[in-house]
Design an enzyme around this catalytic site. Structure first.
Site, PDB file in Angstrom:
ATOM      1  N   ARG A   1     -14.723   2.795  11.013  1.00 28.67           N
ATOM      2  CA  ARG A   1     -13.674   1.912  10.473  1.00 28.67           C
ATOM      3  C   ARG A   1     -14.256   0.535  10.133  1.00 28.67           C
ATOM      4  O   ARG A   1     -13.830  -0.119   9.191  1.00 28.67           O
ATOM      5  CB  ARG A   1     -12.545   1.743  11.495  1.00 28.67           C
ATOM      6  CG  ARG A   1     -11.788   3.034  11.821  1.00 28.67           C
ATOM      7  CD  ARG A   1     -10.755   2.746  12.887  1.00 28.67           C
ATOM      8  NE  ARG A   1      -9.965   3.899  13.284  1.00 28.67           N
ATOM      9  CZ  ARG A   1     -10.305   4.752  14.254  1.00 28.67           C
ATOM     10  NH1 ARG A   1     -11.440   4.592  14.905  1.00 28.67           N
ATOM     11  NH2 ARG A   1      -9.498   5.760  14.561  1.00 28.67           N
TER      12      ARG A   1
ATOM     13  N   ARG B   1     -11.528   5.243   5.357  1.00 29.52           N
ATOM     14  CA  ARG B   1     -12.915   5.696   5.472  1.00 29.52           C
ATOM     15  C   ARG B   1     -13.055   7.138   5.000  1.00 29.52           C
ATOM     16  O   ARG B   1     -12.086   7.883   4.904  1.00 29.52           O
ATOM     17  CB  ARG B   1     -13.430   5.544   6.902  1.00 29.52           C
ATOM     18  CG  ARG B   1     -12.735   6.364   7.950  1.00 29.52           C
ATOM     19  CD  ARG B   1     -13.469   6.260   9.285  1.00 29.52           C
ATOM     20  NE  ARG B   1     -12.587   6.539  10.401  1.00 29.52           N
ATOM     21  CZ  ARG B   1     -13.024   6.718  11.645  1.00 29.52           C
ATOM     22  NH1 ARG B   1     -14.310   6.658  11.922  1.00 29.52           N
ATOM     23  NH2 ARG B   1     -12.162   6.961  12.631  1.00 29.52           N
TER      24      ARG B   1
ATOM     25  N   ASP C   1      -3.022   5.976  18.854  1.00 26.74           N
ATOM     26  CA  ASP C   1      -4.034   6.502  19.781  1.00 26.74           C
ATOM     27  C   ASP C   1      -3.361   7.130  21.004  1.00 26.74           C
ATOM     28  O   ASP C   1      -3.818   8.157  21.521  1.00 26.74           O
ATOM     29  CB  ASP C   1      -4.996   5.386  20.202  1.00 26.74           C
ATOM     30  CG  ASP C   1      -5.670   4.743  18.998  1.00 26.74           C
ATOM     31  OD1 ASP C   1      -5.835   5.437  17.978  1.00 26.74           O
ATOM     32  OD2 ASP C   1      -6.014   3.543  19.069  1.00 26.74           O
TER      33      ASP C   1
ATOM     34  N   ARG D   1      -2.044  10.524  20.119  1.00 29.97           N
ATOM     35  CA  ARG D   1      -3.152  11.496  20.096  1.00 29.97           C
ATOM     36  C   ARG D   1      -3.594  11.850  21.521  1.00 29.97           C
ATOM     37  O   ARG D   1      -3.955  12.999  21.801  1.00 29.97           O
ATOM     38  CB  ARG D   1      -4.324  10.927  19.288  1.00 29.97           C
ATOM     39  CG  ARG D   1      -4.016  10.888  17.801  1.00 29.97           C
ATOM     40  CD  ARG D   1      -5.159  10.315  17.019  1.00 29.97           C
ATOM     41  NE  ARG D   1      -4.883  10.378  15.584  1.00 29.97           N
ATOM     42  CZ  ARG D   1      -5.380   9.536  14.693  1.00 29.97           C
ATOM     43  NH1 ARG D   1      -6.195   8.579  15.071  1.00 29.97           N
ATOM     44  NH2 ARG D   1      -5.082   9.672  13.414  1.00 29.97           N
TER      45      ARG D   1
ATOM     46  N   VAL E   1      -2.071  -2.650   9.550  1.00 32.18           N
ATOM     47  CA  VAL E   1      -2.536  -1.274   9.750  1.00 32.18           C
ATOM     48  C   VAL E   1      -3.950  -1.083   9.178  1.00 32.18           C
ATOM     49  O   VAL E   1      -4.764  -0.344   9.738  1.00 32.18           O
ATOM     50  CB  VAL E   1      -1.550  -0.272   9.085  1.00 32.18           C
ATOM     51  CG1 VAL E   1      -2.004   1.172   9.275  1.00 32.18           C
ATOM     52  CG2 VAL E   1      -0.138  -0.455   9.641  1.00 32.18           C
TER      53      VAL E   1
ATOM     54  N   ALA F   1      -1.396   6.978   1.255  1.00 32.21           N
ATOM     55  CA  ALA F   1      -1.045   8.025   2.222  1.00 32.21           C
ATOM     56  C   ALA F   1      -0.254   7.461   3.407  1.00 32.21           C
ATOM     57  O   ALA F   1       0.841   7.946   3.729  1.00 32.21           O
ATOM     58  CB  ALA F   1      -2.326   8.704   2.695  1.00 32.21           C
TER      59      ALA F   1
ATOM     60  N   GLY G   1       0.877  -1.174   0.000  1.00 33.20           N
ATOM     61  CA  GLY G   1       0.000   0.000   0.000  1.00 33.20           C
ATOM     62  C   GLY G   1       0.910   1.218   0.000  1.00 33.20           C
ATOM     63  O   GLY G   1       1.526   1.543   1.024  1.00 33.20           O
ATOM     64  N   ALA G   2       1.039   1.818  -1.167  1.00 32.18           N
ATOM     65  CA  ALA G   2       1.923   2.992  -1.278  1.00 32.18           C
ATOM     66  C   ALA G   2       1.099   4.278  -1.224  1.00 32.18           C
ATOM     67  O   ALA G   2       1.504   5.317  -1.744  1.00 32.18           O
ATOM     68  CB  ALA G   2       2.726   2.927  -2.582  1.00 32.18           C
TER      69      ALA G   2
ATOM     70  N   HIS H   1      -9.177  -0.381  18.502  1.00 29.49           N
ATOM     71  CA  HIS H   1      -8.889   0.835  17.718  1.00 29.49           C
ATOM     72  C   HIS H   1     -10.170   1.240  16.991  1.00 29.49           C
ATOM     73  O   HIS H   1     -10.321   1.045  15.784  1.00 29.49           O
ATOM     74  CB  HIS H   1      -7.745   0.550  16.741  1.00 29.49           C
ATOM     75  CG  HIS H   1      -7.360   1.733  15.911  1.00 29.49           C
ATOM     76  ND1 HIS H   1      -6.842   2.888  16.446  1.00 29.49           N
ATOM     77  CD2 HIS H   1      -7.412   1.934  14.569  1.00 29.49           C
ATOM     78  CE1 HIS H   1      -6.596   3.749  15.465  1.00 29.49           C
ATOM     79  NE2 HIS H   1      -6.938   3.201  14.328  1.00 29.49           N
TER      80      HIS H   1
HETATM   81  N1  LIG Z   1      -4.406   1.229  12.178  1.00 31.19           N
HETATM   82  C1  LIG Z   1      -4.336   2.553  12.132  1.00 31.19           C
HETATM   83  O1  LIG Z   1      -4.019   3.202  13.126  1.00 31.19           O
HETATM   84  C2  LIG Z   1      -4.639   3.270  10.854  1.00 31.19           C
HETATM   85  C3  LIG Z   1      -5.179   2.583   9.801  1.00 31.19           C
HETATM   86  N2  LIG Z   1      -5.446   3.210   8.612  1.00 31.19           N
HETATM   87  C4  LIG Z   1      -5.951   2.384   7.531  1.00 31.19           C
HETATM   88  O2  LIG Z   1      -4.900   2.147   6.601  1.00 31.19           O
HETATM   89  C5  LIG Z   1      -5.447   1.866   5.320  1.00 31.19           C
HETATM   90  C6  LIG Z   1      -4.734   2.727   4.267  1.00 31.19           C
HETATM   91  O3  LIG Z   1      -5.061   4.078   4.431  1.00 31.19           O
HETATM   92  P1  LIG Z   1      -4.491   5.182   3.411  1.00 31.19           P
HETATM   93  O4  LIG Z   1      -3.042   4.948   3.182  1.00 31.19           O
HETATM   94  O5  LIG Z   1      -4.955   6.489   3.877  1.00 31.19           O
HETATM   95  O6  LIG Z   1      -5.295   4.783   2.067  1.00 31.19           O
HETATM   96  P2  LIG Z   1      -4.845   5.089   0.555  1.00 31.19           P
HETATM   97  O7  LIG Z   1      -6.055   4.897  -0.286  1.00 31.19           O
HETATM   98  O8  LIG Z   1      -4.114   6.377   0.478  1.00 31.19           O
HETATM   99  O9  LIG Z   1      -3.785   3.929   0.243  1.00 31.19           O
HETATM  100  C7  LIG Z   1      -4.138   2.580   0.169  1.00 31.19           C
HETATM  101  C8  LIG Z   1      -3.349   1.971  -0.975  1.00 31.19           C
HETATM  102  O10 LIG Z   1      -3.578   0.561  -0.986  1.00 31.19           O
HETATM  103  C9  LIG Z   1      -3.515   0.156  -2.350  1.00 31.19           C
HETATM  104  N3  LIG Z   1      -4.094  -1.156  -2.517  1.00 31.19           N
HETATM  105  C10 LIG Z   1      -5.399  -1.502  -2.563  1.00 31.19           C
HETATM  106  N4  LIG Z   1      -5.521  -2.832  -2.762  1.00 31.19           N
HETATM  107  C11 LIG Z   1      -4.267  -3.334  -2.820  1.00 31.19           C
HETATM  108  C12 LIG Z   1      -3.726  -4.633  -2.984  1.00 31.19           C
HETATM  109  N5  LIG Z   1      -4.526  -5.713  -3.136  1.00 31.19           N
HETATM  110  N6  LIG Z   1      -2.395  -4.780  -3.009  1.00 31.19           N
HETATM  111  C13 LIG Z   1      -1.580  -3.715  -2.876  1.00 31.19           C
HETATM  112  N7  LIG Z   1      -2.021  -2.445  -2.710  1.00 31.19           N
HETATM  113  C14 LIG Z   1      -3.362  -2.278  -2.678  1.00 31.19           C
HETATM  114  C15 LIG Z   1      -4.227   1.261  -3.102  1.00 31.19           C
HETATM  115  O11 LIG Z   1      -3.918   1.250  -4.491  1.00 31.19           O
HETATM  116  C16 LIG Z   1      -3.742   2.500  -2.359  1.00 31.19           C
HETATM  117  O12 LIG Z   1      -2.623   3.078  -3.006  1.00 31.19           O
HETATM  118  C17 LIG Z   1      -6.949   2.135   5.447  1.00 31.19           C
HETATM  119  O13 LIG Z   1      -7.639   0.929   5.617  1.00 31.19           O
HETATM  120  C18 LIG Z   1      -7.055   2.999   6.693  1.00 31.19           C
HETATM  121  O14 LIG Z   1      -8.295   2.918   7.308  1.00 31.19           O
HETATM  122  C19 LIG Z   1      -5.156   4.529   8.441  1.00 31.19           C
HETATM  123  C20 LIG Z   1      -4.620   5.265   9.468  1.00 31.19           C
HETATM  124  C21 LIG Z   1      -4.330   4.705  10.760  1.00 31.19           C
HETATM  125  O1  LIG Z   2      -9.630   7.045  11.427  1.00 22.55           O
HETATM  126  C1  LIG Z   2      -9.374   6.224  10.524  1.00 22.55           C
HETATM  127  O2  LIG Z   2     -10.219   5.692   9.803  1.00 22.55           O
HETATM  128  C2  LIG Z   2      -7.940   5.871  10.304  1.00 22.55           C
HETATM  129  C3  LIG Z   2      -7.370   5.473  11.592  1.00 22.55           C
HETATM  130  O3  LIG Z   2      -7.498   4.342  12.014  1.00 22.55           O
HETATM  131  C4  LIG Z   2      -6.859   6.551  12.432  1.00 22.55           C
HETATM  132  O4  LIG Z   2      -6.439   7.596  11.931  1.00 22.55           O
HETATM  133  O5  LIG Z   2      -6.868   6.328  13.645  1.00 22.55           O
END
Ligand SMILES: NC(=O)C1=CN([C@@H]2O[C@H](COP(=O)(O)OP(=O)(O)OC[C@H]3O[C@@H](n4cnc5c(N)ncnc54)[C@H](O)[C@@H]3O)[C@@H](O)[C@H]2O)C=CC1
Ligand SMILES: O=C([O-])CC(=O)C(=O)O
Length: 308
Positions: free
Chosen positions: A88, A82, A148, A151, A118, A10, A7-8, A175
């Site tokens: 989530r 989301r 968390d 934050r 993640v 954000a 996942g490249a 989370h």
């Molecule tokens: N656990 C945590 O604390 C957090 C979790 N997240 C989660 O992380 C995930 C990613 O968030 P962002 O980077 O903002 O989303 P994003 O949309 O910017 O990046 C996700 C990337 O995954 C790629 N992708 C989708 N399917 C794929 C596959 N089968 N193989 C390889 N790459 C694939 C997409 O092309 C995209 O570039 C989300 O599910 C988000 O909810 C985000 C922030 C904090």
């Molecule tokens: O809020 C979201 O959906 C992404 C995440 O898990 C966070 O930033 O804590």
């Protein structure tokens, strides 16, 4: 030390940037399903190397997992984030299939890898990886509590009118917007309990603001956050890569700890070269334990939606 980030987008790219800037990994491989996207992010990041003074080699690959072979640590950020107004948990339908497939591809090429999950809903995605791979339980870690807690410290510092570096504190539990358990009783400002400075009412406000930290940013940004998530993941990667034995709240598979079984949820854990080396059981009071039990019920409900 080779680190793969799938996942490249954000969060993945932000994580790659922090890992590179901290300069502890020899190699970071970014993987994405979107043609050329990971290669582009890798090239852009590599062009910051002479500016930011790091030697980590960053490469990108469009879904070619042979490039990830021999990874020590791999981070799974693939999937959808989301949008404002969503939870989530609503992401499970799309992200479960992606996370399951990505984990299997990673392990095929790096059988000894430690995985950091993640993608959301993170506790359930971590559980899914435990259920669908044969990796030992110390090698699958969910990242949520480190973010968390950061934050929580930010909100505490706001209330205390002091720098976040003056503050220590931890968030355990799921989370999710309702499941986080910020441990206000144990939070300190340079060893002094924050309860000495802040009223119960103000601390409740800090807790509530912490729990909806992700939702607040999603509303402001139109998608979920990435800087603090990327930094938090890079902290976990570094603790494992450098065998730091650091304590982070992580989503871990519980087998009786905290009176809970058969789920992944945020608990304090020691991270080192063997991944999640130890779950630390701290004494919770009745109110904290009740919140933890309630949080676990929420995570189990989401786990029930998995087809495993
Ligand atoms: N656990 C945590 O604390 C957090 C979790 N997240 C989660 O992380 C995930 C990613 O968030 P962002 O980077 O903002 O989303 P994003 O949309 O910017 O990046 C996700 C990337 O995954 C790629 N992708 C989708 N399917 C794929 C596959 N089968 N193989 C390889 N790459 C694939 C997409 O092309 C995209 O570039 C989300 O599910 C988000 O909810 C985000 C922030 C904090
Ligand atoms: O809020 C979201 O959906 C992404 C995440 O898990 C966070 O930033 O804590």
């Amino acid at each position: 030390m080779k680190v793969t980030i799938v996942g490249a987008g954000a969060v993945g790219a932000s994580c790659a940037e922090y890992v590179a800037i901290k300069n502890f990994a020899s190699e970071v491989v970014l993987v994405d399903i979107k043609e050329g996207y990971a290669e582009g992010k890798a090239m852009d990041l590599m062009q910051t190397a002479s500016l930011n003074g790091f030697d980590t080699k960053i490469t990108g690959s469009t879904n070619d997992y042979s490039k990830t072979a021999g990874s020590d640590v791999a981070v799974i950020t693939s999937g959808i984030p989301r949008k404002p107004g969503m939870t989530r948990e609503e992401l499970i339908g799309i992200n479960a299939g992606i996370v399951k497939e990505v984990a299997s591809n990673l392990i095929k090429h790096s059988p000894d890898v430690t995985l950091i999950v993640v993608s959301n809903p993170m506790d359930t995605m971590t559980y899914l990886v435990h259920k669908t791979t044969k990796l030992p339980k110390n090698k699958i870690i969910g990242m949520g509590g480190a973010l968390d807690s950061a934050r929580f410290k930010y909100r505490l510092s706001e209330a205390l009118e002091c720098p976040p570096s003056d503050v220590d504190g931890m968030v355990i539990g799921g989370h999710s917007d309702t499941g986080m358990v910020p441990l206000t009783r144990l939070a300190t400002r340079n060893s002094v309990p924050v309860t000495a400075f802040l009223s119960e009412e103000r601390l409740n406000q800090v807790s509530e603001d912490t729990k909806v930290g992700g939702a607040t940013l999603t509303k402001l940004l139109g998608t979920s956050a990435w800087y603090a998530p990327g930094a938090a993941v890079s902290g976990l990667v570094q603790a494992i890569a450098c065998d730091q034995k650091k304590l982070f709240p992580c989503s871990a598979l519980l087998e009786g700890e905290y009176g809970l079984n058969d789920l992944c949820i945020g608990v304090p854990a020691i991270l080192g070269k063997n991944g999640l080396e130890k779950i630390v059981e701290i004494e919770l009071n009745d109110a904290e334990m009740n919140k933890m039990t309630e949080s676990a019920e929420g995570v189990k409900k989401t786990n029930g939606l998995l087809e495993v």
